[in-house]
Design a protein around this motif. Sequence first.
Motif, short mmCIF file in Angstrom:
data_model
loop_
_atom_site.label_atom_id
_atom_site.label_comp_id
_atom_site.label_asym_id
_atom_site.label_seq_id
_atom_site.Cartn_x
_atom_site.Cartn_y
_atom_site.Cartn_z
N ALA A 1 4.23 5.58 2.31
CA ALA A 1 4.52 7.02 2.40
C ALA A 1 4.32 7.52 3.83
O ALA A 1 5.16 8.26 4.36
N THR A 2 3.23 7.11 4.47
CA THR A 2 2.95 7.54 5.85
C THR A 2 4.03 7.05 6.80
O THR A 2 4.59 7.83 7.57
N ASN B 1 4.94 -3.03 4.39
CA ASN B 1 5.01 -1.60 4.10
C ASN B 1 6.00 -0.90 5.03
O ASN B 1 6.71 0.03 4.61
N TYR C 1 0.01 -0.70 10.92
CA TYR C 1 0.31 -0.85 9.50
C TYR C 1 0.87 -2.23 9.18
O TYR C 1 1.38 -2.92 10.05
N ASP D 1 0.87 -1.17 0.00
CA ASP D 1 0.00 0.00 0.00
C ASP D 1 0.91 1.23 0.00
O ASP D 1 1.57 1.51 0.99
N PHE D 2 0.94 1.92 -1.13
CA PHE D 2 1.86 3.04 -1.27
C PHE D 2 1.54 4.19 -0.32
O PHE D 2 2.43 4.90 0.11
N LYS D 3 0.26 4.32 0.04
CA LYS D 3 -0.12 5.37 1.01
C LYS D 3 0.48 5.03 2.38
O LYS D 3 1.01 5.88 3.08
N GLU D 4 0.38 3.74 2.77
CA GLU D 4 0.96 3.28 4.04
C GLU D 4 2.48 3.46 4.03
O GLU D 4 3.06 3.91 5.01
#
Length: 191
Positions: A9-10, A132, A128, A4-7
Amino acid sequence: MELDFKEIATVGMVLFAVIDIVGTIPVMVDLKSKHGHIESEKASIVAGMIMIVFLFVGEELLKLIGIDVHSFAVAGSFVLFFLALEMILGIRIYRDEESSSASIVPIAFPLIAGAGTMTTLLSLKAQYQTVNILIAIVLNIIVVYIVLKSSAKIERMLGKNGLGVIRKAFGVVLLAIAVKLFAGNVKDLFL
């Protein structure tokens, strides 16, 4: 397990803020002037290994001493909160002993993979996917390596004021993350 690229990044931003490699440039420059060459590759690899090992065995260590991940995450949110206050207000709450050499010990641990980073990793693991977090660790270690390699250039380029602004900006981000981490895990303590 899913990417999950959002995860990524976060988690990457959280780790970047906690490691605060840009904020430690003055420390790196000082260590370099006192002790000569800093082994960027060795420091980065050792810090990455410490973080990855702790990501996988940290939870087991907690179970061994009878602490659940949510309790650790809430405690971690307090550590992040105080780290953020240090960054924003320019004060020192936590003090390390002065080291006598610029080897792996002061740079890889505790400067890069210190108590704040360890606490953050386990706190993030409660929220998370591990894959990731692993990718975010590797990306951060690459950034750490690049910054260590070019710390003197970055310091000259940004200047003292530029470094201060970046440190304070990441402090505010870290403060918001600490609040979110606390809110996301405190309710699980009472279930």
